[in-house]
Design a protein around this motif. Structure first.
Motif: not given
Length: 410
Positions: A314-323
């Motif tokens: 999911t995009a949300a998990l990818a954003v969390a990983g980016g943070i």
């Protein structure tokens, strides 16, 4: 019997950074924002002439910058970083004003873009080592980590704002408007540099030393030093395995999952926010006492974030990983900078900054091409997983290397 005083002593607040440094920082970060705006505008204007011309413009910036970095660092150590920056800002002020004038009257021809790109790359080769060494000349060694962390936060903010501000200016007034905006920022930092004087005397390299000899001497010191050598290797690992995740692999992963450009932008923004958050904390509280361990730990922290980006469905998990990846990257950057600047002789400050930029540039070129080929052959997720493993391995090596692990920041 008098009662024992069990009150805990209140820790002393860190001394405020010198005003001269804060003025310099504001001026140079404004100039960095102007540069980001102009880079976006140049890329946009070049794309109108096809992908080949766009690649040529980027190469015209990168090639002279790479070839002249080491001599540029030697010039900074010979004549003084402030003088080199004043000369560079003067050249760029004239170049951006000329670009705005010619672009307004004759349009943005392909060769005008190439000439401007060559000027930018050439000036960068001398300017980047000089500006990288300036914090050491404006603050004491005890305040250097906090000063560099604040500089890192300002750089990330300028990078985040550069593309959207550039897009607005290009939409409103084209390349001419972006060039004028950049010229204004060069004028601001030029005034700042004329007024600002280094607060700490830094010994310059001997006047009789040739520039090529001086550049080679900087490489010799870095390779022979037990701390600087692994610091450069860790920097290469971060540049080749950590930076391509968001800039190269993140868009590829977004396309594979069908998320669109918006999700890719959020992941990149998450990484920037993670870096800014850590940099602001370090600018307030300082680095870890074992500064070498802090740099290595930053790479280890970024590894699970990269893995999350690679495995996210999911995009949300990818954003969390980016943070998380950005936080690790910020932790590494905030520790590796003062580690290098405090470990190098005063006569080689600009040369070591030049070598740092060169190592990052070469590692990034190799990493981008190798990871891009792997992504084409086996998918972007596998390429990102390789980055996670490689970054974790590099951080682990840094944690066990005695010269890095035992290095303390007083």
């Amino acid at each position: 019997m008098a009662p024992l005083d069990t009150a805990r002593p209140v820790p002393a607040r860190p001394a405020a950074l010198p005003r001269v440094y804060l003025v310099w920082l504001i001026g140079t970060r404004a100039s960095l924002l102007g540069d980001a705006v102009l880079y976006f505008a140049l890329g946009w204007a070049a794309s109108a002439h096809g992908g080949g011309m766009g690649a040529l413009v980027l190469t015209a910036i990168t090639l002279p910058r790479t070839l002249l970095l080491l001599p540029g660092g030697a010039v900074g150590d010979r004549f003084g970083a402030r003088r080199v920056m004043i000369a560079g800002d003067t050249v760029m002020l004239a170049a951006t004003l000329l670009l705005a004038l010619v672009g307004l009257r004759l349009g943005t021809s392909p060769w005008l873009l190439v000439v401007v790109a060559v000027v930018i790359g050439t000036v960068d080769a001398f300017y980047l080592p000089a500006t990288g060494s300036m914090p050491r000349r404006l603050v004491g060694k005890e305040q250097l980590p906090r000063a560099l962390a604040m500089q890192q936060a300002g750089s990330q903010i300028a990078s985040l704002l550069g593309a959207p501000v550039g897009a607005l200016l290009v939409a409103a007034s084209g390349l001419t408007g972006a060039a004028v905006a950049d010229a204004v920022t060069f004028a601001i930092v030029l005034v700042v540099l004329v007024c600002v004087r280094p607060a700490f005397d830094v010994e310059r390299s001997p006047r009789g030393e040739g520039l090529l000899t001086g550049a080679a001497d900087g490489v010799r010191i870095a390779v022979g030093d037990p701390v600087l050598r692994p610091a450069l290797l860790l920097t290469a690992a971060a540049a080749g395995l950590l930076l391509p995740v968001v800039s190269l692999l993140n868009p590829l992963l977004a396309r594979e999952h069908g998320w669109g450009a918006g999700a890719a932008g959020l992941v990149a923004g998450g990484q920037g926010l993670g870096m800014i958050a850590v940099a602001l904390v370090v600018s307030r509280r300082g680095t870890m006492r074992r500064i070498g361990r802090g740099a290595a730990l930053g790479l280890c922290v970024s590894a699970p974030g990269i893995a999350a980006v690679a495995l996210a469905d999911t995009a949300a998990l990818a954003v969390a990983g980016g943070i998380v990846a950005g936080a690790g990257s910020g932790l590494f950057a905030c520790h590796i900078g003062p580690l290098v600047l405090t470990g190098v002789p005063d006569t080689h400050l600009s040369r070591m900054q030049a070598l740092l930029v060169l190592v990052q540039s070469l590692a990034l070129v190799v990493g981008n091409n190798a990871l891009g080929a792997l992504a084409d052959a086996r998918g972007a997720a596998l390429a990102a997983a390789v980055c996670a493993v490689g970054v974790c391995a590099a951080g682990t090596v840094g944690l066990v290397l005695e010269p890095v692990r035992r290095l303390r920041q007083e």
